[in-house]
Design an enzyme around this catalytic site. Structure first.
Site: not given
Ligand code: UD1
Length: 421
Positions: A22-23, A116, A121, A306, A398
């Protein structure tokens, strides 16, 4: 709002096909915005999140055709540069349309995301990276309004911490920027490699995906390509844990050990046997006790956040105590009270949960709270005595393709129940 009724205590045997991730699918679908040609994607799972993104892409002017698990996406022209709140709020990954729209059209208006309920985030890293590439960004009424007065240009970007989404977003924008972009402290997840491979097939010049430094030399345009989405490591890990909890042996077709990163060692320490075979990953749990092992979530190759909830379900049945620390997201222990309804002994202290293993869990009605949390309740329910009824199954739909059918095919007593409420 469907529910899943599970009668626990049956071992799982047979073969089960792991779907495309999915991701990864969501990100390579967004990459279709970067070219006017057709991008053909194979092994795309049929999931609510994928359908949701198709809706957004269609709104932006992408022509989408689906045949089985193959999607063809053609973005002759981007007909709207706006991604509305109603769609983006439901799924965070859709925020990543911002960079590609900006790269092609020079302007974009994209709602801040939802997704979620696992903490704040934010998207600050995404926005800082785009700003470093020359975008001007304003926030207005919950929308990001971005323009590139003189186009996107390459930049050196050091992420203060690892972000999967920001790495992917920057890689896509940089593919069409003028000059070289260097991403430092980049995410190394298999989905990053998958997106890079897709972009490279489209003509992008990217080196280092899968390491912490990614170099992207911008090109003037990208072209069509065919790409096959990598197997879903989270689905694979979840079924491995289901075997761990319920016992048995499964061949997880299309799976491979390397996709688990360091989680493979943790699962073996916990009492599972994993082996790569032609066609997939074989997972076995026979007669050996489940051993309580400590885990801390971390970016890949560390233990995936995850899989944290599913692992906690497994540890609820271990011999001994384990400490599970969530280091990626705050507020990602929402499954704990639900697991406790099944009899699990869990104590939360800040970012860590101490799980005292029990010999048996007992079935009960429980509620899914987010995508991965719902899978933990299923892992536990498959092992619990009696019936577990998991409500709010839409969370699960989802991200897990045909979960009930797949589990039934390997001997689990599960049934989807239509909720009349
Ligand atoms: C992706 C995955 C999700 C997984 C996560 C971590 C998808 C659709 N989702 O989410 O399933 O749990 O990676 O492996 O691919 N953060 C910030 N600022 C930002 C971006 C992130 O503070 O601009 C923080 C987030 O709140 C979190 C951490 O960084 O605490 C990691 O998040 P991130 O790796 O970006 O996760 P996603 O890409 O949203």
């Amino acid at each position: 709002m469907d529910k899943l009724a599970i009668i626990g205590g049956r071992e799982l045997y047979g073969e089960l096909a792991i779907s495309g991730a999915k991701n990864s699918a969501l990100k390579v679908m967004v990459a279709a915005l970067l070219t006017a040609d057709t991008l053909t994607l194979e092994n795309v799972p049929d999931l609510a999140d994928v359908r949701q993104l198709i809706q957004l892409l269609t709104h932006l002017g992408v022509e989408v055709e689906r045949e089985g698990s193959t999607l063809s996406l053609t973005t002759g022209d981007i007909s709207s540069t706006e991604a509305p709140y109603d769609i983006v709020r439901k799924m965070r990954a859709s925020f990543n349309v911002l960079g590609p729209i900006l790269a092609r059209e020079g302007k974009a208006r994209v709602s801040l995301p939802g997704g979620c309920a696992i903490g704040a985030r934010p998207v600050d890293l995404h926005l800082k990276a785009l700003e470093a590439m020359g975008a001007q960004i304003e926030l207005d009424e919950g929308y990001v309004i971005a323009t590139t007065p003189s186009g996107l240009r390459g930049a050196e970007i050091t992420f203060p911490f690892v972000s999967v989404g920001a790495t992917e977003h920057s890689m896509m924008a940089a593919a069409l920027a003028v000059g070289e972009t260097v991403l430092m402290n980049a995410a190394k997840e298999p989905e990053i490699i998958d997106l890079a491979e897709c972009l490279i097939a489209m003509g992008a010049r990217i080196e280092g995906a899968g390491t912490e430094t990614i170099r992207i030399k911008g090109v003037a345009s990208l072209h069509g390509a065919t790409h096959q989405v990598v197997a879903d490591r989270i689905e694979m890990g979840s079924y491995a844990m289901a075997v761990g909890a319920a016992g048995g042996e499964l061949l997880l077709k299309n799976g491979r050990r390397a996709l688990l990163g360091e989680a493979d060692v943790i699962l073996e320490q916990a009492g599972l046997t994993l082996s790569d075979e032609e066609g997939g990953l074989r997972v076995t749990k026979w007669g050996r006790p489940t051993v309580g092992t400590n885990v801390e979530t971390a970016p890949f190759p560390g233990f995936p956040t995850d899989l944290q909830a599913q692992y906690m379900a497994l540890m609820s049945l271990a011999d001994g105590t384990s400490v599970i620390c969530e280091k990626i997201f705050e507020n990602r222990f929402m499954h704990v009270p639900e697991l406790m309804r099944l009899g699990a002994d869990i104590h939360i202290d800040g970012q860590c949960a101490t799980v005292k293993g029990k010999k048996v869990l007992k079935g009960a009605p429980v509620m899914a709270t987010d995508l991965r949390a719902s899978m933990s309740l299923i892992v536990a329910g498959l092992a619990a005595e009696g019936q577990t009824m998991v409500s709010r199954l839409y969370h699960l739909d989802r991200g897990f393709e045909r979960l009930d059918e797949k589990l039934q095919s390997v001997g689990a007593l599960v049934e989807r129940v239509k909720d009349e409420e």
